[in-house]
Scaffold this motif. Structure first.
Motif, PDB file in Angstrom:
ATOM      1  N   ARG A  86      52.322  18.432  31.080  1.00  0.00           N
ATOM      2  CA  ARG A  86      53.194  18.908  32.388  1.00  0.00           C
ATOM      3  C   ARG A  86      54.524  18.269  32.786  1.00  0.00           C
ATOM      4  NH1 ARG A  86      49.426  19.794  37.229  1.00  0.00           N
ATOM      5  NH2 ARG A  86      51.088  20.689  38.026  1.00  0.00           N
ATOM      6  N   GLY A  87      54.862  17.034  32.065  1.00  0.00           N
ATOM      7  CA  GLY A  87      56.143  16.321  32.318  1.00  0.00           C
ATOM      8  C   GLY A  87      57.310  16.739  31.684  1.00  0.00           C
ATOM      9  N   LEU A  88      57.083  17.636  30.506  1.00  0.00           N
ATOM     10  CA  LEU A  88      58.292  17.773  29.648  1.00  0.00           C
ATOM     11  C   LEU A  88      59.298  18.604  30.340  1.00  0.00           C
ATOM     12  CD1 LEU A  88      56.979  18.885  26.088  1.00  0.00           C
ATOM     13  CD2 LEU A  88      57.995  16.752  26.719  1.00  0.00           C
ATOM     14  N   LEU A  89      60.867  18.382  30.091  1.00  0.00           N
ATOM     15  CA  LEU A  89      61.788  18.923  30.797  1.00  0.00           C
ATOM     16  C   LEU A  89      62.647  19.333  29.863  1.00  0.00           C
ATOM     17  CD1 LEU A  89      62.820  16.906  34.042  1.00  0.00           C
ATOM     18  CD2 LEU A  89      61.309  19.160  33.935  1.00  0.00           C
ATOM     19  N   THR A 102      63.083  23.210  29.374  1.00  0.00           N
ATOM     20  CA  THR A 102      61.799  23.899  29.787  1.00  0.00           C
ATOM     21  C   THR A 102      62.107  25.126  30.659  1.00  0.00           C
ATOM     22  OG1 THR A 102      60.284  21.843  29.734  1.00  0.00           O
ATOM     23  CG2 THR A 102      59.829  23.398  31.128  1.00  0.00           C
ATOM     24  N   PHE A 103      62.725  25.229  31.402  1.00  0.00           N
ATOM     25  CA  PHE A 103      63.040  26.466  32.029  1.00  0.00           C
ATOM     26  C   PHE A 103      63.760  27.687  31.402  1.00  0.00           C
ATOM     27  CE2 PHE A 103      62.805  23.096  35.394  1.00  0.00           C
ATOM     28  CZ  PHE A 103      61.444  23.160  35.765  1.00  0.00           C
ATOM     29  N   SER A 104      64.116  27.298  30.322  1.00  0.00           N
ATOM     30  CA  SER A 104      64.558  28.435  29.272  1.00  0.00           C
ATOM     31  C   SER A 104      63.571  28.814  28.392  1.00  0.00           C
ATOM     32  CB  SER A 104      66.104  27.946  28.561  1.00  0.00           C
ATOM     33  OG  SER A 104      65.643  26.958  27.590  1.00  0.00           O
ATOM     34  N   PRO A 108      53.821  26.784  27.293  1.00  0.00           N
ATOM     35  CA  PRO A 108      53.008  26.245  28.123  1.00  0.00           C
ATOM     36  C   PRO A 108      53.419  24.928  28.704  1.00  0.00           C
ATOM     37  CG  PRO A 108      51.914  26.064  25.878  1.00  0.00           C
ATOM     38  CD  PRO A 108      53.291  26.821  25.771  1.00  0.00           C
ATOM     39  N   ALA A 109      53.973  24.007  28.145  1.00  0.00           N
ATOM     40  CA  ALA A 109      54.249  22.613  28.638  1.00  0.00           C
ATOM     41  C   ALA A 109      55.464  22.726  29.758  1.00  0.00           C
ATOM     42  CB  ALA A 109      54.937  21.996  27.395  1.00  0.00           C
ATOM     43  N   PRO A 113      52.159  24.543  34.974  1.00  0.00           N
ATOM     44  CA  PRO A 113      51.752  25.157  33.696  1.00  0.00           C
ATOM     45  C   PRO A 113      51.183  26.680  33.973  1.00  0.00           C
ATOM     46  CG  PRO A 113      50.230  23.724  33.810  1.00  0.00           C
ATOM     47  CD  PRO A 113      51.107  23.379  35.136  1.00  0.00           C
ATOM     48  N   ILE A 114      51.947  27.473  34.603  1.00  0.00           N
ATOM     49  CA  ILE A 114      51.495  28.917  34.815  1.00  0.00           C
ATOM     50  C   ILE A 114      52.397  29.742  33.782  1.00  0.00           C
ATOM     51  CG2 ILE A 114      52.006  30.863  36.605  1.00  0.00           C
ATOM     52  CD1 ILE A 114      52.346  28.653  38.572  1.00  0.00           C
ATOM     53  N   ALA A 115      51.227  30.491  33.149  1.00  0.00           N
ATOM     54  CA  ALA A 115      51.529  31.375  32.128  1.00  0.00           C
ATOM     55  C   ALA A 115      51.230  33.010  32.808  1.00  0.00           C
ATOM     56  CB  ALA A 115      50.940  31.198  30.964  1.00  0.00           C
ATOM     57  N   LEU A 116      51.981  33.947  32.046  1.00  0.00           N
ATOM     58  CA  LEU A 116      51.725  35.283  32.536  1.00  0.00           C
ATOM     59  C   LEU A 116      51.856  36.171  31.036  1.00  0.00           C
ATOM     60  CD1 LEU A 116      54.331  37.337  32.385  1.00  0.00           C
ATOM     61  CD2 LEU A 116      55.190  35.967  34.105  1.00  0.00           C
ATOM     62  N   SER A 117      50.947  36.906  31.050  1.00  0.00           N
ATOM     63  CA  SER A 117      50.910  38.213  29.911  1.00  0.00           C
ATOM     64  C   SER A 117      50.928  39.346  30.689  1.00  0.00           C
ATOM     65  CB  SER A 117      49.900  37.878  28.888  1.00  0.00           C
ATOM     66  OG  SER A 117      50.053  36.643  28.191  1.00  0.00           O
ATOM     67  N   VAL A 118      51.403  40.445  30.179  1.00  0.00           N
ATOM     68  CA  VAL A 118      51.140  41.825  30.313  1.00  0.00           C
ATOM     69  C   VAL A 118      50.165  42.141  29.264  1.00  0.00           C
ATOM     70  CG1 VAL A 118      52.240  44.029  30.350  1.00  0.00           C
ATOM     71  CG2 VAL A 118      53.639  42.229  31.339  1.00  0.00           C
ATOM     72  N   VAL A 119      49.207  42.890  29.768  1.00  0.00           N
ATOM     73  CA  VAL A 119      48.024  42.893  28.973  1.00  0.00           C
ATOM     74  C   VAL A 119      47.500  44.440  29.281  1.00  0.00           C
ATOM     75  CG1 VAL A 119      46.911  40.712  28.875  1.00  0.00           C
ATOM     76  CG2 VAL A 119      46.141  42.335  30.495  1.00  0.00           C
ATOM     77  N   GLU A 120      46.836  45.090  28.075  1.00  0.00           N
ATOM     78  CA  GLU A 120      46.329  46.303  28.167  1.00  0.00           C
ATOM     79  C   GLU A 120      44.947  46.161  28.696  1.00  0.00           C
ATOM     80  OE1 GLU A 120      45.538  50.178  25.038  1.00  0.00           O
ATOM     81  OE2 GLU A 120      46.228  48.551  24.293  1.00  0.00           O
TER      82      GLU A 120
END
Length: 168
Positions: A86-89, A102-104, A108-109, A113-120
């Motif tokens: 969680r600390g990686l910038l 990190t913001f580019s 997941p780091a 650590p919020i991720a998103l996926s568009v799923v079928e």
């Protein structure tokens, strides 16, 4: 990193910070995601790199929120990458010659650590959804489910300089 590795060691050029001791907000996990991947090296880099059918197990208390979910062919899943650093910038992606902020990245780091996926959406059985298009470890906590609207969520003209050559 090989497929058997579960190593989250930092790469050369990465920078990390210590996170604040107290969180600003709380979240409630609404379920768990079940995938075939148990270690980081097995996970696809994104959901388009796999045809695996995965399940989304919504906790019974939130099951009523799935009413009419079958009306959407695709969903946006938000999930908490609970095993990520969680600390990686500044990170050094496996595919890159140098480091990136990190913001580019979609790594997941990150501090949150919020991720998103568009799923079928392949189907629903009670409080369990079967989906295709995930890229997370088995047992990942689920934060939210939203319908994907191609008319408002798609941005056909969007671009990203993956080489990281554009500077602000």
């Amino acid at each position: 990193m090989d497929a058997d590795s579960n190593d989250f060691a930092r790469r050369e050029g990465e920078e990390a910070i210590a996170l604040p001791e107290q969180a600003d907000a709380g979240v409630h996990f609404i379920g768990r995601i079940r995938t075939p991947w148990t270690i980081r090296g097995q996970c696809p880099k994104n959901g388009l790199q796999t045809d695996a059918a995965c399940t989304v197990e919504v906790d019974p208390v939130y099951a009523a929120g799935l009413q009419n979910v079958e009306c959407a062919s695709h969903l946006i899943l938000l999930y908490w990458m609970d095993r990520a650093e969680r600390g990686l910038l500044v990170q050094r992606p496996r595919h890159a010659n140098g480091s990136r902020g990190t913001f580019s990245l979609r790594s997941p780091a990150r501090p949150n650590p919020i991720a998103l996926s568009v799923v079928e959406l392949l189907g629903r059985d009670g409080a369990t959804l079967t989906v295709r298009g995930l890229d997370c470890l088995d047992g990942t906590p689920l934060l939210d489910i939203k319908p994907y609207y191609a008319t408002t969520d798609s941005r056909p003209g969007a671009t990203v300089d993956r080489a990281g050559t554009v500077r602000a």
